[in-house]
Design an enzyme around this catalytic site. Structure first.
Site, mmCIF file in Angstrom:
data_model
loop_
_atom_site.group_PDB
_atom_site.id
_atom_site.type_symbol
_atom_site.label_atom_id
_atom_site.label_comp_id
_atom_site.label_asym_id
_atom_site.label_seq_id
_atom_site.Cartn_x
_atom_site.Cartn_y
_atom_site.Cartn_z
ATOM 1 N N SER A 3 0.816 -1.224 0.000
ATOM 2 C CA SER A 3 0.000 0.000 0.000
ATOM 3 C C SER A 3 0.842 1.264 0.000
ATOM 4 C CB SER A 3 -0.842 0.078 1.278
ATOM 5 O OG SER A 3 -1.753 -0.945 1.320
ATOM 6 N N HIS A 14 -3.640 0.621 -4.926
ATOM 7 C CA HIS A 14 -3.111 -0.630 -5.501
ATOM 8 C C HIS A 14 -3.627 -0.715 -6.923
ATOM 9 C CE1 HIS A 14 -1.852 -2.709 -1.773
ATOM 10 N NE2 HIS A 14 -2.790 -1.982 -1.228
ATOM 11 N N HIS A 44 -5.430 -8.986 -2.584
ATOM 12 C CA HIS A 44 -5.567 -9.282 -1.152
ATOM 13 C C HIS A 44 -6.655 -10.329 -0.908
ATOM 14 C CE1 HIS A 44 -3.788 -5.235 -1.132
ATOM 15 N NE2 HIS A 44 -3.220 -5.606 -0.008
ATOM 16 N N TYR A 101 -8.734 -10.118 1.509
ATOM 17 C CA TYR A 101 -9.978 -9.438 1.893
ATOM 18 C C TYR A 101 -10.769 -8.921 0.696
ATOM 19 C CZ TYR A 101 -7.170 -5.139 1.468
ATOM 20 O OH TYR A 101 -6.350 -4.146 1.007
ATOM 21 N N GLU A 102 -10.146 -8.929 -0.496
ATOM 22 C CA GLU A 102 -10.903 -8.552 -1.692
ATOM 23 C C GLU A 102 -11.821 -9.697 -2.137
ATOM 24 O OE1 GLU A 102 -8.467 -6.115 -4.728
ATOM 25 O OE2 GLU A 102 -6.970 -7.050 -3.437
ATOM 26 N N ALA A 134 2.585 -2.532 4.217
ATOM 27 C CA ALA A 134 2.333 -1.564 5.287
ATOM 28 C C ALA A 134 1.795 -2.381 6.457
ATOM 29 C CB ALA A 134 1.299 -0.547 4.827
ATOM 30 N N MET A 184 -2.321 -7.214 6.472
ATOM 31 C CA MET A 184 -3.349 -7.998 5.775
ATOM 32 C C MET A 184 -2.827 -8.642 4.494
ATOM 33 S SD MET A 184 -6.471 -5.280 6.172
ATOM 34 C CE MET A 184 -6.730 -4.371 7.694
ATOM 35 N N SER A 185 -1.534 -8.913 4.430
ATOM 36 C CA SER A 185 -0.988 -9.453 3.171
ATOM 37 C C SER A 185 0.262 -10.275 3.446
ATOM 38 C CB SER A 185 -0.634 -8.299 2.224
ATOM 39 O OG SER A 185 0.460 -7.558 2.755
ATOM 40 N N ASN A 237 1.512 2.756 11.362
ATOM 41 C CA ASN A 237 0.675 3.156 12.519
ATOM 42 C C ASN A 237 0.953 2.176 13.636
ATOM 43 O OD1 ASN A 237 -0.917 1.324 10.480
ATOM 44 N ND2 ASN A 237 -1.819 0.906 12.486
ATOM 45 N N HIS A 257 -7.265 3.984 6.798
ATOM 46 C CA HIS A 257 -6.468 3.708 5.588
ATOM 47 C C HIS A 257 -5.751 4.982 5.139
ATOM 48 C CE1 HIS A 257 -5.217 1.488 2.085
ATOM 49 N NE2 HIS A 257 -5.887 2.248 1.236
HETATM 50 N N1 HPA Z 1 -3.508 -3.653 10.876
HETATM 51 C C1 HPA Z 1 -3.636 -4.383 9.771
HETATM 52 N N2 HPA Z 1 -3.134 -4.019 8.601
HETATM 53 C C2 HPA Z 1 -2.461 -2.861 8.547
HETATM 54 C C3 HPA Z 1 -2.297 -2.043 9.664
HETATM 55 C C4 HPA Z 1 -2.854 -2.462 10.905
HETATM 56 O O1 HPA Z 1 -2.749 -1.794 11.959
HETATM 57 N N3 HPA Z 1 -1.588 -0.967 9.257
HETATM 58 C C5 HPA Z 1 -1.326 -1.128 7.936
HETATM 59 N N4 HPA Z 1 -1.863 -2.282 7.497
#
Ligand code: HPA
Length: 275
Positions: free
Chosen positions: A30, A61, A83, A85-86, A113, A211-212, A235, A247
């Protein structure tokens, strides 16, 4: 078209578009796709030009293969990934990794990320993956084994190549770049985790969450590739700071780390062809 045909056709199309023999593959997470803008002799192949290929759907993406040279090294980069989740099954979202394997790529740099869990991490940290925890709820190798790529029960005791990681750590240290090393945990998303889940993930050994990456790493090891994994900590994970996750914040921090991240990719690509 069945999956093996889709993989082979995509590899043929990419081969027909460039005479370069890529040595290193990259999957850019990302907000991290700008690496491609620095490639020489670059050509891009959108997923939409590959027959029966799955399409990327997420903001930030775009879903393209980029082939070109990076500091003289021929590379193939995925700008935007697919992903779980898609809604893609994990054997589908990892098709690009198998395409890279057919194209002869032996080293794969996986980037993402991620949210920081370990207290030594902060937004803006870069972490090399030492290992992962698959909490996604699935596995990309479920289903009949594609024997042309690898065995039914591949070993996962060293997913992320220790030699390559050490070479990158040494090169980074020489320039005074601070890198963390740790364990990445994959959560399915697309909702972020709850604070209770993050406390649990920290207890079971996760340093960062995203998530990847895990499905691609499993498939790449199945194909016998050497892997370097890089998390950009965008984060702190849920509940660690008194702050909601978004996001937008992920993309914003990814954008701020970009110069350091791109420099790390220079070192990583270089180390990949030295070893
Ligand atoms: N959690 C899950 N996926 C992420 C996060 C998170 O805090 N930050 C960036 N991708």
């Amino acid at each position: 078209m069945d999956m093996e045909a889709c993989i082979h056709t995509a590899a043929e199309v990419i081969r027909s578009r460039s005479s370069l023999q890529p040595q290193v593959g990259l999957i850019l997470g990302s907000g991290l796709g700008d690496f491609c803008d620095g490639l020489q002799n670059a050509g891009k192949i959108p997923f939409s030009e590959l027959p029966a290929f799955p399409q990327a759907t997420v903001e930030g993406h775009c879903g393209e293969f980029w082939i070109g040279t990076h500091q003289e090294v021929p590379v193939l980069a995925l700008r935007g990934r697919l992903h779980y989740y898609e809604g893609y099954p994990q054997n589908v979202l990892t098709i690009p990794v198998r395409v890279m394997a057919l194209l002869g790529i032996k080293t794969l740099i996986l980037t993402n990320a991620a949210g920081g869990i370990h207290p030594r991490l902060s937004p803006g940290s870069l972490m090399l993956l030492q290992d992962h925890i698959n909490q996604s709820g699935s596995n990309p190798l479920i289903g009949s084994n594609l024997g042309e790529f690898g065995p039914r029960f591949p070993d996962m005791s060293e997913v992320y190549d220790a030699g390559l990681r050490n070479d990158v750590l040494l090169a980074a240290r020489k320039e005074g770049m601070d890198l963390a090393c740790g364990t990445y945990l994959m959560y399915s998303g697309p909702s972020y985790e709850t604070p209770a889940e993050i406390r649990f993930f920290g207890k079971i050994g996760a340093d960062a969450v995203g998530m990847s990456t895990v499905p691609e790493a499993i498939v790449a090891r199945h194909c016998g590739m050497r892997i370097l994994g890089i998390s950009c900590i965008t984060n702190m994970a849920a509940g660690i700071l008194q702050k909601k996750l978004s996001h937008e914040e992920v993309l914003e921090t990814a954008n701020c780390i970009k110069p350091k991240f791109l420099r790390l990719l220079d070192l990583a690509v270089h180390a990949s062809v030295q070893a």
